[in-house]
Design a protein around this motif. Structure first.
Motif, mmCIF file in Angstrom:
data_model
loop_
_atom_site.group_PDB
_atom_site.id
_atom_site.type_symbol
_atom_site.label_atom_id
_atom_site.label_comp_id
_atom_site.label_asym_id
_atom_site.label_seq_id
_atom_site.Cartn_x
_atom_site.Cartn_y
_atom_site.Cartn_z
ATOM 1 N N ASP A 121 0.820 -1.214 0.000
ATOM 2 C CA ASP A 121 0.000 0.000 0.000
ATOM 3 C C ASP A 121 0.854 1.265 0.000
ATOM 4 O O ASP A 121 0.480 2.278 -0.588
ATOM 5 C CB ASP A 121 -0.938 0.024 1.208
ATOM 6 C CG ASP A 121 -2.061 -0.995 1.115
ATOM 7 O OD1 ASP A 121 -2.283 -1.554 0.019
ATOM 8 O OD2 ASP A 121 -2.709 -1.260 2.155
ATOM 9 N N GLU A 122 2.011 1.201 0.650
ATOM 10 C CA GLU A 122 2.902 2.355 0.729
ATOM 11 C C GLU A 122 3.910 2.398 -0.420
ATOM 12 O O GLU A 122 4.796 3.243 -0.438
ATOM 13 C CB GLU A 122 3.627 2.364 2.076
ATOM 14 C CG GLU A 122 2.675 2.601 3.232
ATOM 15 C CD GLU A 122 3.368 2.626 4.584
ATOM 16 O OE1 GLU A 122 4.612 2.536 4.637
ATOM 17 O OE2 GLU A 122 2.647 2.747 5.584
ATOM 18 N N ALA A 123 3.777 1.472 -1.359
ATOM 19 C CA ALA A 123 4.624 1.391 -2.556
ATOM 20 C C ALA A 123 6.090 1.108 -2.239
ATOM 21 O O ALA A 123 6.963 1.383 -3.056
ATOM 22 C CB ALA A 123 4.483 2.636 -3.415
ATOM 23 N N ALA A 124 6.359 0.530 -1.078
ATOM 24 C CA ALA A 124 7.729 0.115 -0.754
ATOM 25 C C ALA A 124 8.063 -1.179 -1.498
ATOM 26 O O ALA A 124 9.221 -1.452 -1.786
ATOM 27 C CB ALA A 124 7.890 -0.075 0.752
ATOM 28 N N ILE A 125 7.029 -1.971 -1.778
ATOM 29 C CA ILE A 125 7.170 -3.181 -2.579
ATOM 30 C C ILE A 125 6.073 -3.168 -3.631
ATOM 31 O O ILE A 125 5.073 -2.463 -3.484
ATOM 32 C CB ILE A 125 7.083 -4.486 -1.735
ATOM 33 C CG1 ILE A 125 5.713 -4.628 -1.068
ATOM 34 C CG2 ILE A 125 8.212 -4.544 -0.710
ATOM 35 C CD1 ILE A 125 5.485 -5.976 -0.361
ATOM 36 N N HIS A 126 6.280 -3.911 -4.682
ATOM 37 C CA HIS A 126 5.216 -4.079 -5.676
ATOM 38 C C HIS A 126 5.344 -5.461 -6.295
ATOM 39 O O HIS A 126 6.360 -6.131 -6.154
ATOM 40 C CB HIS A 126 5.242 -2.971 -6.737
ATOM 41 C CG HIS A 126 6.433 -2.986 -7.625
ATOM 42 N ND1 HIS A 126 7.614 -2.357 -7.299
ATOM 43 C CD2 HIS A 126 6.654 -3.555 -8.831
ATOM 44 C CE1 HIS A 126 8.492 -2.538 -8.269
ATOM 45 N NE2 HIS A 126 7.935 -3.273 -9.212
ATOM 46 N N ARG A 127 4.281 -5.859 -6.947
ATOM 47 C CA ARG A 127 4.200 -7.186 -7.545
ATOM 48 C C ARG A 127 4.616 -7.132 -9.004
ATOM 49 O O ARG A 127 4.157 -6.270 -9.759
ATOM 50 C CB ARG A 127 2.768 -7.715 -7.425
ATOM 51 C CG ARG A 127 2.610 -9.181 -7.705
ATOM 52 C CD ARG A 127 1.148 -9.606 -7.645
ATOM 53 N NE ARG A 127 0.471 -9.119 -6.479
ATOM 54 C CZ ARG A 127 0.005 -9.895 -5.490
ATOM 55 N NH1 ARG A 127 0.162 -11.188 -5.568
ATOM 56 N NH2 ARG A 127 -0.618 -9.369 -4.460
#
Length: 147
Positions: A121-127
């Protein structure tokens, strides 16, 4: 990339350029940071970049951003930092709630699931196709090598 480095008398093969872009998830900002670091390192000397040069440039760029990354990491709880570092070490995590990944964090499955959701949600990780990755490839390198 080749055009930018050519002014500094540096070249690289298509294979090396592709390797550089793949390592940095094709994120232009990360590519520019690393190319700038490589250009300063080899400035004025005729050189053909190798994969080893690229790897060293990526590591050096990540290390040079240490204070920035420590500042970013300070906004995350210790548990969130563990999950972020575990994702970085794995390069990509297909199933963050899987037993193997959860055990690598030392946290509970429910805790890892909540943290993964928050980090996404915080865009620290993405798929991506291969699973969850750290959104900033240089931060991922920093976490792998210095955390």
């Amino acid at each position: 990339i080749a055009t930018r480095l050519k002014h500094r008398r540096i070249s690289l093969s298509l294979e090396t350029a592709t390797y550089l872009q793949d390592r940095l998830q094709r994120i232009p900002e990360a590519v520019n940071i690393v190319c700038s670091r490589l250009a300063r390192e080899w400035d004025g000397r005729v050189h053909v970049l190798s994969r080893e040069d690229v790897d060293r440039g990526i590591l050096t760029a990540a290390q040079a951003r240490q204070s920035r990354y420590e500042g970013v990491l300070a906004y995350f709880s210790p548990s969130e930092q563990k999950v972020l570092a575990a994702i970085a070490r794995a390069h990509a995590v297909k199933s963050p709630s899987g037993v193997k990944f959860v055990s690598s964090t030392g946290l509970s499955q429910k805790g890892v699931s909540k943290i993964t959701k928050k980090l996404e949600d915080e865009a620290a990780i993405h798929r991506v196709e291969s699973g969850f990755v750290v959104s900033d490839p240089l931060l991922a390198v920093y976490l792998r090598h210095f955390r």
